[in-house]
Scaffold this active site. Sequence first.
Site, short mmCIF file in Angstrom:
data_model
loop_
_atom_site.label_atom_id
_atom_site.label_comp_id
_atom_site.label_asym_id
_atom_site.label_seq_id
_atom_site.Cartn_x
_atom_site.Cartn_y
_atom_site.Cartn_z
N SER A 46 -11.05 0.56 2.70
CA SER A 46 -10.42 0.35 4.01
C SER A 46 -9.86 1.67 4.52
O SER A 46 -9.16 2.37 3.80
CB SER A 46 -9.26 -0.65 3.89
N GLU A 98 -5.24 4.99 5.69
CA GLU A 98 -4.95 4.75 4.26
C GLU A 98 -5.27 5.95 3.36
O GLU A 98 -4.44 6.35 2.56
CB GLU A 98 -5.70 3.51 3.79
N ARG A 108 0.82 -1.23 0.00
CA ARG A 108 0.00 0.00 0.00
C ARG A 108 0.85 1.27 0.00
O ARG A 108 0.50 2.27 0.63
CB ARG A 108 -0.94 0.06 1.21
C1 LIG Z 1 -15.70 0.86 -1.90
C2 LIG Z 1 -14.21 1.02 -2.02
C3 LIG Z 1 -13.40 -0.10 -2.13
C4 LIG Z 1 -12.00 0.04 -2.26
N1 LIG Z 1 -11.23 -1.08 -2.35
C5 LIG Z 1 -9.88 -0.97 -2.47
C6 LIG Z 1 -9.06 -2.14 -2.56
O1 LIG Z 1 -9.54 -3.26 -2.56
N2 LIG Z 1 -7.72 -1.97 -2.66
C7 LIG Z 1 -7.14 -0.73 -2.69
O2 LIG Z 1 -5.91 -0.65 -2.79
N3 LIG Z 1 -7.89 0.39 -2.61
C8 LIG Z 1 -9.24 0.31 -2.50
N4 LIG Z 1 -10.02 1.44 -2.40
C9 LIG Z 1 -9.36 2.76 -2.37
C10 LIG Z 1 -9.34 3.50 -3.73
O3 LIG Z 1 -10.38 3.08 -4.58
C11 LIG Z 1 -8.02 3.34 -4.47
O4 LIG Z 1 -6.96 3.81 -3.68
C12 LIG Z 1 -8.02 4.10 -5.81
O5 LIG Z 1 -6.86 3.79 -6.55
C13 LIG Z 1 -8.11 5.61 -5.66
O6 LIG Z 1 -8.36 6.15 -6.94
P1 LIG Z 1 -9.03 7.56 -7.17
O7 LIG Z 1 -8.91 7.86 -8.62
O8 LIG Z 1 -10.40 7.56 -6.62
O9 LIG Z 1 -8.07 8.50 -6.31
P2 LIG Z 1 -8.48 9.80 -5.46
O10 LIG Z 1 -9.25 9.39 -4.27
O11 LIG Z 1 -9.09 10.82 -6.34
O12 LIG Z 1 -7.04 10.29 -4.99
C14 LIG Z 1 -6.32 9.55 -4.03
C15 LIG Z 1 -4.94 10.18 -3.86
O13 LIG Z 1 -4.20 10.07 -5.07
C16 LIG Z 1 -3.85 11.36 -5.59
N5 LIG Z 1 -4.01 11.26 -7.04
C17 LIG Z 1 -5.09 10.81 -7.72
N6 LIG Z 1 -4.83 10.78 -9.03
C18 LIG Z 1 -3.57 11.21 -9.19
C19 LIG Z 1 -2.72 11.40 -10.33
N7 LIG Z 1 -3.11 11.14 -11.56
N8 LIG Z 1 -1.46 11.88 -10.11
C20 LIG Z 1 -1.03 12.16 -8.86
N9 LIG Z 1 -1.78 12.00 -7.75
C21 LIG Z 1 -3.04 11.53 -7.92
C22 LIG Z 1 -4.79 12.33 -4.92
O14 LIG Z 1 -4.21 13.62 -4.82
C23 LIG Z 1 -4.98 11.68 -3.56
O15 LIG Z 1 -3.87 11.97 -2.75
C24 LIG Z 1 -11.42 1.33 -2.27
C25 LIG Z 1 -12.25 2.47 -2.16
C26 LIG Z 1 -13.63 2.31 -2.04
C27 LIG Z 1 -14.50 3.52 -1.94
#
Ligand SMILES: Cc1cc2nc3c(=O)[nH]c(=O)nc-3n(C[C@H](O)[C@H](O)[C@H](O)COP(=O)(O)OP(=O)(O)OC[C@H]3O[C@@H](n4cnc5c(N)ncnc54)[C@H](O)[C@@H]3O)c2cc1C
Length: 351
Positions: free
Chosen positions: A245, A346, A166
């Site tokens: 999580s 996280e 992670r």
């Molecule tokens: C229901 C649910 C289930 C989930 N299950 C998992 C799982 O099984 N495993 C897991 O690892 N995660 C899980 N997650 C967490 C999440 O979905 C992941 O971490 C996902 O990759 C985040 O993507 P996002 O585009 O929504 O990022 P955001 O929430 O928009 O951003 C997260 C972080 O990344 C940064 N960021 C986003 N895009 C970029 C970019 N292009 N360049 C630089 N920085 C950037 C943002 O500034 C922020 O700090 C889950 C979340 C939910 C709601």
Amino acid sequence: MPMKLQEYVNLSQLTTIQLGGPARYLVECSSIEELIEAIEFAETKRLNWIVIGGGSNIVFPDRGYDGLILKMGLRGKVFEGDGYIVHASIAAGESWDDFVKFCVEEELAGVECLSGIPGLVGATPIQNVGAYGQEVSETIEEVTVLECSTKDVLKFSGEECGFGYRTSRFKHVDRGRFIIINVRFALRKFGAPVIKYPELKDLIESGRRETKINLSLVRSAVLALRKKKSMVLDPGDPNSKSVGSFFVNPLLDENQFRTFMERADELGVSEKVPIFAVEGGVKLSAAWLVENAGFHRGFRKGGVGISANHALALVNFGGTASELIGLAQEIQEKVLNIFGIKLEIEPLIFE
Ligand SMILES: Cc1cc2nc3c(=O)[nH]c(=O)nc-3n(C[C@H](O)[C@H](O)[C@H](O)COP(=O)(O)OP(=O)(O)OC[C@H]3O[C@@H](n4cnc5c(N)ncnc54)[C@H](O)[C@@H]3O)c2cc1C
């Protein structure tokens, strides 16, 4: 074309946990030029700025964000190679699960266990997204970034990304330094699925009969397991209004583990603690620690609480970001006092 700046945009609509007040400015960027223009706008106005993808791993404060939100909108997918290894170059603004679904349909192995994870492709390297025995670091061969200070486009090989459990260089040492614009994955055409996570293995074995185990079967099984735990976004499931999580499973080295087991012995729970051997030590279950510190599934405090279906998911049941952060701190304190373990949060939290 001039930048399409929006003002006072409600951040709760842009995040899966649906919390946060208004963002002063928001701009959707669908090219590198637009990203640079947006950063320069923020620099000129001396504004804080942040890039977001699907908003599934971020909690904004109730007062909002007095800066500029850059909404990642870069699109495009290129698949190259007609042999065993297929190289998939995916723009940061593509939906992660659409990409996984496409790979499964095309029989490209390597990301099938990561089905159903919300968010965009560009965020996946940040915390080395993982689930059910697979992590993106296993298939990422290159990450292309925009360096925010110089506006240069740079490329990092998978090895240079500093991936760990992670984590990656983008989450810690280089936090905020780069915007990820493209990720290249190496996938295996007609490759075998990864089925090593016990729960996934059991589900697949139990329903197997004569069915051949293929990527689609694994994707369906993962989605079924995730749905049961409210770990897929579902507007009809109030327990899925989360960031997934909330705490990371703690990794302990040998000494830390010894100290922890002494404490567990004193508490009379050493036989019951789930322990997973990993390189360099052991991994504990954050969910077990949370539940055994007195925070059961379905626990409620004000408008927030713990998912009825997963002890690690803090859920917004109509509350506020400060209530959520308050609950997270209470859990951290209790776990620390009882077990001597500091749970790491996280998602990205703005306080
Ligand atoms: C229901 C649910 C289930 C989930 N299950 C998992 C799982 O099984 N495993 C897991 O690892 N995660 C899980 N997650 C967490 C999440 O979905 C992941 O971490 C996902 O990759 C985040 O993507 P996002 O585009 O929504 O990022 P955001 O929430 O928009 O951003 C997260 C972080 O990344 C940064 N960021 C986003 N895009 C970029 C970019 N292009 N360049 C630089 N920085 C950037 C943002 O500034 C922020 O700090 C889950 C979340 C939910 C709601």
